[in-house]
Design a protein around this motif. Structure first.
Motif, PDB file in Angstrom:
ATOM      1  N   SER A  14      -6.022   5.909 -11.184  1.00  0.00           N
ATOM      2  CA  SER A  14      -6.714   4.640 -11.410  1.00  0.00           C
ATOM      3  C   SER A  14      -5.755   3.467 -11.243  1.00  0.00           C
ATOM      4  O   SER A  14      -6.115   2.432 -10.646  1.00  0.00           O
ATOM      5  CB  SER A  14      -7.328   4.618 -12.812  1.00  0.00           C
ATOM      6  N   THR A  15      -4.544   3.619 -11.749  1.00  0.00           N
ATOM      7  CA  THR A  15      -3.537   2.566 -11.594  1.00  0.00           C
ATOM      8  C   THR A  15      -3.201   2.357 -10.126  1.00  0.00           C
ATOM      9  O   THR A  15      -3.044   1.224  -9.664  1.00  0.00           O
ATOM     10  CB  THR A  15      -2.268   2.933 -12.385  1.00  0.00           C
ATOM     11  N   LEU A  16      -3.095   3.454  -9.396  1.00  0.00           N
ATOM     12  CA  LEU A  16      -2.852   3.378  -7.957  1.00  0.00           C
ATOM     13  C   LEU A  16      -3.985   2.626  -7.270  1.00  0.00           C
ATOM     14  O   LEU A  16      -3.753   1.734  -6.437  1.00  0.00           O
ATOM     15  CB  LEU A  16      -2.716   4.788  -7.377  1.00  0.00           C
ATOM     16  N   ALA A  17      -5.225   2.968  -7.603  1.00  0.00           N
ATOM     17  CA  ALA A  17      -6.376   2.310  -6.996  1.00  0.00           C
ATOM     18  C   ALA A  17      -6.415   0.828  -7.344  1.00  0.00           C
ATOM     19  O   ALA A  17      -6.748  -0.015  -6.496  1.00  0.00           O
ATOM     20  CB  ALA A  17      -7.661   2.995  -7.457  1.00  0.00           C
TER      21      ALA A  17
ATOM     22  N   GLY B 105      10.088  10.870 -12.705  1.00  0.00           N
ATOM     23  CA  GLY B 105       9.956   9.694 -11.860  1.00  0.00           C
ATOM     24  C   GLY B 105       9.427  10.101 -10.503  1.00  0.00           C
ATOM     25  O   GLY B 105       8.891  11.200 -10.326  1.00  0.00           O
ATOM     26  N   PHE B 106       9.591   9.244  -9.542  1.00  0.00           N
ATOM     27  CA  PHE B 106       9.035   9.486  -8.212  1.00  0.00           C
ATOM     28  C   PHE B 106       9.502  10.804  -7.612  1.00  0.00           C
ATOM     29  O   PHE B 106       8.688  11.590  -7.103  1.00  0.00           O
ATOM     30  CB  PHE B 106       9.404   8.327  -7.280  1.00  0.00           C
ATOM     31  N   GLU B 107      10.797  11.082  -7.647  1.00  0.00           N
ATOM     32  CA  GLU B 107      11.324  12.294  -6.999  1.00  0.00           C
ATOM     33  C   GLU B 107      10.764  13.556  -7.638  1.00  0.00           C
ATOM     34  O   GLU B 107      10.449  14.524  -6.940  1.00  0.00           O
ATOM     35  CB  GLU B 107      12.853  12.309  -7.055  1.00  0.00           C
TER      36      GLU B 107
ATOM     37  N   ASP C  67      -5.621   9.755   2.610  1.00  0.00           N
ATOM     38  CA  ASP C  67      -4.377  10.370   3.080  1.00  0.00           C
ATOM     39  C   ASP C  67      -3.463   9.331   3.728  1.00  0.00           C
ATOM     40  O   ASP C  67      -2.532   9.674   4.456  1.00  0.00           O
ATOM     41  CB  ASP C  67      -4.663  11.512   4.056  1.00  0.00           C
ATOM     42  N   ASP C  68      -3.746   8.051   3.448  1.00  0.00           N
ATOM     43  CA  ASP C  68      -3.002   6.963   4.090  1.00  0.00           C
ATOM     44  C   ASP C  68      -2.178   6.152   3.094  1.00  0.00           C
ATOM     45  O   ASP C  68      -1.764   5.033   3.390  1.00  0.00           O
ATOM     46  CB  ASP C  68      -3.968   6.038   4.829  1.00  0.00           C
ATOM     47  N   ILE C  69      -1.939   6.723   1.911  1.00  0.00           N
ATOM     48  CA  ILE C  69      -1.174   6.003   0.898  1.00  0.00           C
ATOM     49  C   ILE C  69       0.308   6.332   1.082  1.00  0.00           C
ATOM     50  O   ILE C  69       0.712   7.490   1.026  1.00  0.00           O
ATOM     51  CB  ILE C  69      -1.651   6.369  -0.514  1.00  0.00           C
ATOM     52  N   SER C  70       1.080   5.324   1.321  1.00  0.00           N
ATOM     53  CA  SER C  70       2.494   5.527   1.645  1.00  0.00           C
ATOM     54  C   SER C  70       3.283   5.972   0.421  1.00  0.00           C
ATOM     55  O   SER C  70       2.899   5.698  -0.721  1.00  0.00           O
ATOM     56  CB  SER C  70       3.106   4.236   2.191  1.00  0.00           C
ATOM     57  N   GLU C  71       4.392   6.639   0.687  1.00  0.00           N
ATOM     58  CA  GLU C  71       5.266   7.044  -0.417  1.00  0.00           C
ATOM     59  C   GLU C  71       5.909   5.838  -1.085  1.00  0.00           C
ATOM     60  O   GLU C  71       6.275   5.906  -2.260  1.00  0.00           O
ATOM     61  CB  GLU C  71       6.320   8.035   0.083  1.00  0.00           C
ATOM     62  N   GLU C  72       5.993   4.745  -0.391  1.00  0.00           N
ATOM     63  CA  GLU C  72       6.529   3.527  -1.003  1.00  0.00           C
ATOM     64  C   GLU C  72       5.588   3.025  -2.108  1.00  0.00           C
ATOM     65  O   GLU C  72       6.045   2.586  -3.166  1.00  0.00           O
ATOM     66  CB  GLU C  72       6.737   2.441   0.060  1.00  0.00           C
ATOM     67  N   VAL C  73       4.296   3.095  -1.833  1.00  0.00           N
ATOM     68  CA  VAL C  73       3.324   2.684  -2.866  1.00  0.00           C
ATOM     69  C   VAL C  73       3.366   3.668  -4.026  1.00  0.00           C
ATOM     70  O   VAL C  73       3.330   3.262  -5.199  1.00  0.00           O
ATOM     71  CB  VAL C  73       1.904   2.598  -2.270  1.00  0.00           C
TER      72      VAL C  73
ATOM     73  N   ILE D   3       4.262   3.173  -8.212  1.00  0.00           N
ATOM     74  CA  ILE D   3       3.464   3.627  -9.345  1.00  0.00           C
ATOM     75  C   ILE D   3       4.237   4.581 -10.254  1.00  0.00           C
ATOM     76  O   ILE D   3       4.144   4.538 -11.481  1.00  0.00           O
ATOM     77  CB  ILE D   3       2.187   4.347  -8.846  1.00  0.00           C
ATOM     78  N   LEU D   4       5.058   5.432  -9.648  1.00  0.00           N
ATOM     79  CA  LEU D   4       5.653   6.556 -10.378  1.00  0.00           C
ATOM     80  C   LEU D   4       7.068   6.288 -10.883  1.00  0.00           C
ATOM     81  O   LEU D   4       7.584   7.043 -11.696  1.00  0.00           O
ATOM     82  CB  LEU D   4       5.668   7.799  -9.482  1.00  0.00           C
ATOM     83  N   SER D   5       7.705   5.256 -10.419  1.00  0.00           N
ATOM     84  CA  SER D   5       9.101   5.001 -10.827  1.00  0.00           C
ATOM     85  C   SER D   5       9.136   4.417 -12.224  1.00  0.00           C
ATOM     86  O   SER D   5       8.351   3.512 -12.520  1.00  0.00           O
ATOM     87  CB  SER D   5       9.783   4.072  -9.841  1.00  0.00           C
TER      88      SER D   5
END
Length: 355
Positions: free
Chosen positions: A274-277, A309-311, A343-349, A353-355
């Motif tokens: 939801s936060t991503l959206a 975190g992200f990794e 399937d188009d959400i970049s790892e940067e985005v 969110i995850l860092s």
């Protein structure tokens, strides 16, 4: 007794929902084709319900496999234990297996039934909120691997699902709340009216009001049955049922299976989705807050583990079963009651969110 049908042509099967189905002779008998039955359960459920179930089956030749409780036990080693028991006790292709327990028992029993002598009948008798509203319906069976959740399994449908809502009275509160995460999922992904009903009836749900729980379970099962009938093997719309699961499975694998309950991980996963959206301007801030508030009401976590975190997330997400052509596929809500596969959400985005 409510009776629903999962419509899969010659593999269609009923879902029975009522009180007392473990205490009195219910519909199980009509789905056993011979005298041989093997019940698979765990050491928490067995003292509560195994004797009641066996009392119903006095006319059958019944034995059982009792596994340790917990997500950490959904392993190839315990799958082998079931296989060894079946072989040692000369079970044939006419044996019916019965999964008596929560999602772990249902998944591993279904996988064993799919594999034993290339496939034998099995019946789901789920005893937790999570298994009653979600995992017992639809034929997803699997065991876990240290590198990924549910990575070894099969699509294999039961002959019936028998839900005794009385079994929820013995469920620990943490397990109960974890199951509610899967209930909330149905409202977010495709049923805004149901989400509002959950908001309006949350106190009754928390108080274990039987009429309220029965309606809730039936609504979720109908939603799952409708989606499975359209897309049995998750080639399309069924993937929406994985809302929150890509993030959630990463949490479970990274933290060790069972340290976070599946529903707890999914709850956090839905908040992350939801936060991503919201970040992508796909979901309004007000809908995002409503989702967080309902999840929080049932004492479910809305923040990822501080050690992740992200990794830590992305290494598991890259192995997710939904991925195609090397792209991470995510289910994101676009409004309460609507969601889509992206399937188009970049790892940067994702890193943001995850860092």
């Amino acid at each position: 007794m409510a009776t629903l049908v999962v419509d899969l042509e010659d593999r269609s099967y009923p879902i029975y929902i009522d009180t007392g189905l473990l205490s009195t002779n219910g519909p199980i008998h009509s789905h056993i084709k011979s005298t041989r039955v093997c019940i698979v359960t765990n050491d928490v459920v067995a003292p509560l319900y195994l004797a009641k179930l066996k009392k119903q089956l006095v006319d059958f030749n019944v034995d059982e496999v009792i596994l340790p409780d917990g997500e950490a036990e959904k392993t190839l080693a315990n799958f082998d234990k079931i296989m060894s028991h079946m072989l040692a006790n000369a079970h044939g292709r006419d044996t019916t297996m019965i999964a008596l327990g929560g999602g772990v028992i249902g998944d591993i029993t279904g996988f064993a039934a799919a594999c034993y002598q290339r496939g034998i009948d099995f019946i789901q008798v789920p005893t937790t909120v999570l298994s009653q509203v979600d995992s017992s319906v639809g034929g997803k069976t699997a065991v876990n691997h240290p590198l990924g959740k549910n990575m070894i399994g099969a699509f294999y449908q039961p002959k019936a699902v028998v839900i005794d809502t009385d079994s929820l009275s013995t469920l620990p509160i943490r397990e109960f709340n974890a199951g509610i995460a899967e209930v909330i999922k149905y409202g977010i992904l495709g049923d805004a009216e149901f989400f509002t009903w959950l908001e309006e009836n949350k106190e009754k749900i928390k108080a274990n009001d039987q009429e309220t729980l029965a309606f809730m379970i039936e609504r979720c099962c109908q939603c799952k049955a409708d989606i499975v009938a359209c897309d049995e093997t998750e080639a399309g719309v069924r993937a929406l049922l994985n809302l929150g699961h890509t993030f959630g499975h990463a949490i479970e694998a990274e933290m060790g299976y069972g340290n976070w309950l599946h529903g707890e991980a999914v709850a956090t996963g839905m908040v992350l989705a939801s936060t991503l959206a919201e970040t992508l301007n796909l979901l309004s801030t007000s809908d995002c807050r409503r989702i967080e508030a309902l999840i929080s009401y049932f004492d479910l976590p809305i923040k990822a583990p501080s050690s992740m975190g992200f990794e830590e997330f992305i290494k598991h997400m890259r192995r997710d079963k939904k991925n195609l052509a090397g792209k991470v596929r995510l289910i994101v809500p676009t409004a309460i009651g609507q969601s889509e596969i992206r399937d188009d959400i970049s790892e940067e985005v994702l890193k943001q969110i995850l860092s």
